[in-house]
Design an enzyme around this catalytic site. Structure first.
Site, short mmCIF file in Angstrom:
data_model
loop_
_atom_site.label_atom_id
_atom_site.label_comp_id
_atom_site.label_asym_id
_atom_site.label_seq_id
_atom_site.Cartn_x
_atom_site.Cartn_y
_atom_site.Cartn_z
N LYS A 91 0.81 -1.23 0.00
CA LYS A 91 0.00 0.00 0.00
C LYS A 91 0.84 1.28 0.00
O LYS A 91 0.41 2.30 -0.51
CB LYS A 91 -0.96 0.00 1.19
CG LYS A 91 -2.10 -0.99 1.00
CD LYS A 91 -3.27 -0.69 1.92
CE LYS A 91 -4.46 -1.54 1.56
NZ LYS A 91 -4.29 -2.95 1.95
N GLU A 113 -10.24 6.71 3.54
CA GLU A 113 -11.10 5.72 4.17
C GLU A 113 -10.22 4.56 4.57
O GLU A 113 -9.16 4.36 3.99
CB GLU A 113 -12.15 5.23 3.17
CG GLU A 113 -11.67 4.14 2.19
CD GLU A 113 -10.57 4.58 1.20
OE1 GLU A 113 -10.42 5.80 1.01
OE2 GLU A 113 -9.88 3.70 0.66
N SER A 380 1.79 -9.75 -0.97
CA SER A 380 1.42 -8.34 -0.84
C SER A 380 1.73 -7.74 0.53
O SER A 380 1.91 -6.53 0.64
CB SER A 380 -0.07 -8.17 -1.15
OG SER A 380 -0.86 -9.02 -0.34
C1 PLP Z 1 -5.14 -4.04 1.54
C2 PLP Z 1 -4.41 -5.27 1.26
C3 PLP Z 1 -4.79 -6.14 0.21
C4 PLP Z 1 -6.01 -5.92 -0.62
O1 PLP Z 1 -6.04 -4.77 -1.40
P1 PLP Z 1 -5.82 -4.78 -2.97
O2 PLP Z 1 -6.17 -3.40 -3.38
O3 PLP Z 1 -6.72 -5.81 -3.56
O4 PLP Z 1 -4.40 -5.13 -3.20
C5 PLP Z 1 -4.01 -7.26 -0.03
N1 PLP Z 1 -2.94 -7.54 0.72
C6 PLP Z 1 -2.55 -6.75 1.74
C7 PLP Z 1 -1.35 -7.13 2.54
C8 PLP Z 1 -3.27 -5.59 2.04
O5 PLP Z 1 -2.88 -4.81 3.06
#
Ligand code: PLP
Length: 398
Positions: A91, A113, A380
């Site tokens: 993010k 948000e 992610s």
């Molecule tokens: C917020 C988040 C997501 C989901 O958000 P996307 O916009 O679909 O990427 C996925 N993995 C992590 C670690 C997150 O913090």
């Protein structure tokens, strides 16, 4: 098929667009022109790269998961380590990009948000870094569920505003942030957390996240001398997935697989599988797929991973699915939880529960694939934030 989307009105095929109150249109127009200018500006991109390198710690590693690969006995698995970024997830990539744009536009106040709090924390982080006033809207129920993140946001200097409307969760927080934006257009920038909302957000957030896929391309060519056979990512709103997919869209031999949250099962009412179960609709400024009942009311999504429970999906994913350039599937809570444990035990990497959905897909499919199949999984985020959720399920007191 040409994937040079969106068009100038913000459409990805039939999806996306700008569906906003009349009062918001001037703010959106201002944003569109600021973004069009910034994305072609060398100064802007140089400054962004400076922070990627020196603050976030980019590029993130592309790591060969050797023990996981041997354990599964099929495809060769690489992990794109977005979990190693400062703040522990992808993010930060779109938060840095947007705060630099806000600064360029002369804005002094940032609103956002947040659902589980991860986007709120990443936003509060960049606001501290750039000395901007930060206001985060979060549903009252989510604040209660995610106390550590509420504390983090305050520690970083943000004003956290509990949203008491509707179901008091993420979708109500987005609505509250949009209302704030309407009333404070002059000094306020709305820093959105995924590839969703009205144009230009889906394109802008995609552009800021595409650094992930660009790095993978360079890294895998060095490691393997060719591009991967498949790329796997979890999908909430869709930002980490589009970031790793987008640079590969023209390489038709690379299969792109998005993994939604099946929660307790896509045939129950407790899931967040928007593409599997959603219908077309307009919500939060865009035309896309949303999970909704017969009357078109948005259904409250559910997943073990708080970051995947958004009731909609970014418009570009809707297009990629309908044109079959990407494939979407769903992984349920218990499969994700098993993957959370497996990756911890085999690689010494505790994945976020969101990312565990992508890892679970790899665990499920890699054994059936040949050994020369190269699969890249987007990790992610890291899972330290999730130990309370997992501990509770496993009956461990923390
Ligand atoms: C917020 C988040 C997501 C989901 O958000 P996307 O916009 O679909 O990427 C996925 N993995 C992590 C670690 C997150 O913090």
């Amino acid at each position: 098929m040409n994937y040079n989307y969106p068009n100038k009105n913000g459409y990805f095929g039939e999806f996306g667009g700008i569906f906003a109150a009349e009062t918001l249109i001037p703010a959106i127009k201002e944003l569109v022109s600021a973004w069009d200018e910034a994305k072609n500006s060398k100064d802007f991109l140089d400054e962004l790269n400076y922070y990627h390198k020196n603050y976030t710690g980019r590029p993130s590693n592309l790591y060969y998961a050797e023990r996981l690969t041997k354990y599964l006995g099929g495809a060769k698995i690489y992990l794109k380590r977005e979990d190693l970024n400062h703040t522990g997830a992808h993010k930060i990539n779109h938060c840095l990009g947007q705060i630099l744009l806000a600064k360029r536009m002369g804005k002094t106040r940032i609103i956002a948000e947040t659902g589980a709090g991860q986007h709120g924390v990443a936003t509060a982080t960049v606001c501290a870094l750039f000395n901007m006033k930060c206001v985060v809207y979060q549903g009252e129920i989510d604040i209660e569920r995610q106390k550590p993140n509420a504390f983090r946001m305050k520690l970083l200097g943000a004003d956290l505003i509990p949203v008491k409307d509707g179901s008091r969760t993420l979708k109500d927080a987005v609505t509250a942030a949009m209302q704030d934006w309407v009333s404070n257009i002059d000094n306020t920038y709305y820093l959105l957390g995924s590839v969703m909302g009205p144009h230009p957000y889906p394109e802008m957030v995609r552009t800021f996240q595409s650094i992930v896929g660009e790095e993978v391309k360079e890294q895998i060519l060095k490691l393997e001398n060719r591009l991967p056979d498949s790329i796997v990512a979890c999908v909430g709103g869709g930002s980490n997935a589009i970031g790793i997919f987008h640079p590969f869209i023209d390489y038709k031999n690379t299969e792109l697989i998005g993994v939604e949250a099946a929660g307790l099962g896509i045939d129950t009412k407790k899931h967040a599988a928007t593409l599997a179960k959603g219908k077309k609709g307009v919500f939060h400024g865009m035309l896309s797929y949303f999970i909704q009942d017969e009357d078109g009311q948005i259904i409250e999504p559910y997943s073990i991973s708080a970051g995947l429970d958004y009731p909609g999906i970014g418009p570009e994913h809707a297009l990629l699915r309908d044109t079959k350039r990407a494939k979407y599937t769903a992984i349920n809570d218990s499969e994700a939880l098993d993957a959370f444990y497996k990756l911890s035990e085999l690689e010494g990497i505790i994945p976020a529960l969101e990312s565990s959905h992508a890892v679970a897909y790899a665990i499920k499919t890699a054994p059936k694939l040949p050994k020369d199949h190269i699969m890249v999984v987007n990790l992610s985020g890291r899972g330290d934030k999730d130990i309370f959720t997992v501990g509770k399920i496993k009956g461990v007191e923390l």
